[in-house]
Write a protein that holds these residues in place. Structure first.
Motif, PDB file in Angstrom:
ATOM      1  N   GLY A  52       1.012  -5.148   5.294  1.00 25.55           N
ATOM      2  CA  GLY A  52       1.418  -5.600   3.852  1.00 25.55           C
ATOM      3  C   GLY A  52       1.203  -6.891   3.390  1.00 25.55           C
ATOM      4  N   VAL A  53       1.733  -7.899   4.093  1.00 24.55           N
ATOM      5  CA  VAL A  53       1.715  -9.068   3.937  1.00 24.55           C
ATOM      6  C   VAL A  53       0.395  -9.591   3.617  1.00 24.55           C
ATOM      7  CG1 VAL A  53       2.275 -11.494   4.849  1.00 24.55           C
ATOM      8  CG2 VAL A  53       3.840  -9.749   4.932  1.00 24.55           C
ATOM      9  N   VAL A  54      -0.695  -9.212   4.509  1.00 27.45           N
ATOM     10  CA  VAL A  54      -1.901  -9.552   4.503  1.00 27.45           C
ATOM     11  C   VAL A  54      -2.632  -9.006   3.385  1.00 27.45           C
ATOM     12  CG1 VAL A  54      -3.976  -9.766   5.796  1.00 27.45           C
ATOM     13  CG2 VAL A  54      -2.139  -9.885   7.138  1.00 27.45           C
ATOM     14  N   PHE A  55      -2.221  -7.619   3.154  1.00 21.06           N
ATOM     15  CA  PHE A  55      -2.823  -7.011   1.955  1.00 21.06           C
ATOM     16  C   PHE A  55      -2.434  -7.703   0.393  1.00 21.06           C
ATOM     17  CE2 PHE A  55      -2.263  -3.805  -1.687  1.00 21.06           C
ATOM     18  CZ  PHE A  55      -3.646  -3.331  -1.787  1.00 21.06           C
ATOM     19  N   GLY A  56      -1.205  -8.003   0.463  1.00 18.18           N
ATOM     20  CA  GLY A  56      -0.777  -9.039  -0.690  1.00 18.18           C
ATOM     21  C   GLY A  56      -1.673 -10.138  -0.707  1.00 18.18           C
ATOM     22  N   TYR A  87       6.776 -11.776  -4.041  1.00 11.54           N
ATOM     23  CA  TYR A  87       5.656 -11.093  -4.130  1.00 11.54           C
ATOM     24  C   TYR A  87       5.245 -10.505  -2.465  1.00 11.54           C
ATOM     25  CZ  TYR A  87       0.519 -10.207  -3.973  1.00 11.54           C
ATOM     26  OH  TYR A  87      -0.678  -9.659  -4.365  1.00 11.54           O
ATOM     27  N   HIS A  88       5.315 -11.246  -1.519  1.00 11.27           N
ATOM     28  CA  HIS A  88       4.817 -11.046  -0.270  1.00 11.27           C
ATOM     29  C   HIS A  88       5.971 -10.093   0.297  1.00 11.27           C
ATOM     30  CE1 HIS A  88       1.668 -13.672  -0.552  1.00 11.27           C
ATOM     31  NE2 HIS A  88       2.507 -14.735  -0.421  1.00 11.27           N
ATOM     32  N   PHE A  89       7.164 -10.434  -0.145  1.00 16.09           N
ATOM     33  CA  PHE A  89       8.279  -9.202   0.236  1.00 16.09           C
ATOM     34  C   PHE A  89       8.069  -7.726  -0.356  1.00 16.09           C
ATOM     35  CE2 PHE A  89      13.065  -7.959   0.008  1.00 16.09           C
ATOM     36  CZ  PHE A  89      12.874  -7.465   1.215  1.00 16.09           C
ATOM     37  N   ALA A  94       6.800  -2.406   0.855  1.00 18.68           N
ATOM     38  CA  ALA A  94       6.316  -1.069   0.281  1.00 18.68           C
ATOM     39  C   ALA A  94       5.424  -0.450   1.584  1.00 18.68           C
ATOM     40  CB  ALA A  94       5.081  -1.639  -0.546  1.00 18.68           C
ATOM     41  N   PHE A  95       4.802  -1.501   2.386  1.00 18.37           N
ATOM     42  CA  PHE A  95       3.937  -0.864   3.505  1.00 18.37           C
ATOM     43  C   PHE A  95       5.065  -0.374   4.665  1.00 18.37           C
ATOM     44  CE2 PHE A  95       0.481  -2.119   1.563  1.00 18.37           C
ATOM     45  CZ  PHE A  95      -0.705  -2.204   2.206  1.00 18.37           C
TER      46      PHE A  95
END
Length: 295
Positions: A52-56, A87-89, A94-95
């Protein structure tokens, strides 16, 4: 140049404090995963949070251009992760929640739990590298997250982590008996009139929050190490659930303190060093169990 321990603590105080906060709370969440026979979630869900963090980061250029990010331009958002932390959180959460809810729902349909979790880990791991490939910060971000290099944790990241984990700890203290009953014997809890769905949802929520904010701040290596290893080490010594809770957290804290020493003295990544020490904490328990079986 030799840096004194006082200088190290002063320079990296937020990273060290964040690791200690996680060492108290993550093992408690791991205890419930262990009781629910879902310890493998402790390995898989941090990988979902990482994805999720990398997708962000991969989505960040589009997001800044079309949605906006509190007035930040793309260069600032990419170079200053503190400014874009919410934003990253959001994507880590979500993931994490998406993966957790999917695993829970699939688990109720029966079949091989290990197979589902292994497949989920493989998918999340592949997604992490694929998103990293198209991210503006690319491979460097993925490598930093996976290696457990957490010394760059700043004040804002620490405050966010401490706030979330503080709330989680309070919830665990007040509702640990209800979580235990709902986790250990779901049908029996219903017969006793327990609000099983409510407490399962609450436990799922604090599990997701712990893993999301922990992975975003400290990386998956440290988070899943603290979720899984201290509870495994503590079960040998525990004679009650209360002692299980205390032993798991105590082992987590001791592992973190010794890992900090090993990291600084041997020049090792801090997250990986803490997990390595936590792994060594399993050895005394194995020895005790072996002698107990022979006796």
């Amino acid at each position: 140049m030799d840096i004194s321990w006082m200088d190290r603590i002063e320079l990296f105080r937020y990273a060290l404090a964040a690791a200690l906060c996680a060492s108290v709370v993550c093992p408690l969440i791991g205890v419930f995963l262990f009781v629910r026979r879902t310890s493998f979630y402790g390995i898989t869900l941090p990988q979902f949070a990482t994805a999720g963090v990398v997708f962000g980061f991969a989505l960040l250029p589009w997001w800044v251009a079309h949605v906006g990010l509190g007035g930040l331009d793309l260069d600032t958002a990419l170079s200053d992760s503190h400014a874009a932390m919410n934003y990253h959180f959001m994507w880590a959460g979500a993931f994490t929640f998406g993966g957790l809810i999917t695993l829970v729902l699939l688990g109720r349909r029966g079949g091989s739990e290990i197979g589902r979790v292994a497949a989920a880990f493989a998918i999340a791991n592949a997604a992490t590298y694929l998103f990293g490939r198209v991210s503006p910060v690319g491979k460097s971000l993925v490598d930093e997250l996976l290696q457990g290099e957490i010394l760059g944790v700043g004040q804002h990241e620490f405050e966010t982590l401490a706030t979330v984990l503080g709330v989680v700890l309070v919830v665990v203290i007040f509702f640990h008996r209800d979580f235990l009953i709902a986790s250990f014997d779901r049908d029996g809890a219903r017969v006793l009139g327990q609000r099983v769905i409510v407490f399962e949802a609450l436990l799922t929520t604090i599990t997701g929050l712990t893993i999301a904010v922990g992975t975003m701040t400290l990386g998956p290596t440290l988070v899943f190490g603290l979720l899984v290893l201290p509870p495994l080490a503590a079960r040998t010594y525990a004679r009650s659930m209360m002692s299980f809770y205390f032993a798991a957290s105590a082992i987590g804290v001791v592992s973190t303190l010794l890992g900090i020493v090993a990291s600084f003295e041997l020049d090792l990544p801090l997250g990986a060093a803490i997990v390595g020490v936590a792994g060594l904490m399993l050895v005394p328990g194995l020895v005790v169990s072996r002698f107990a079986q022979r006796a």
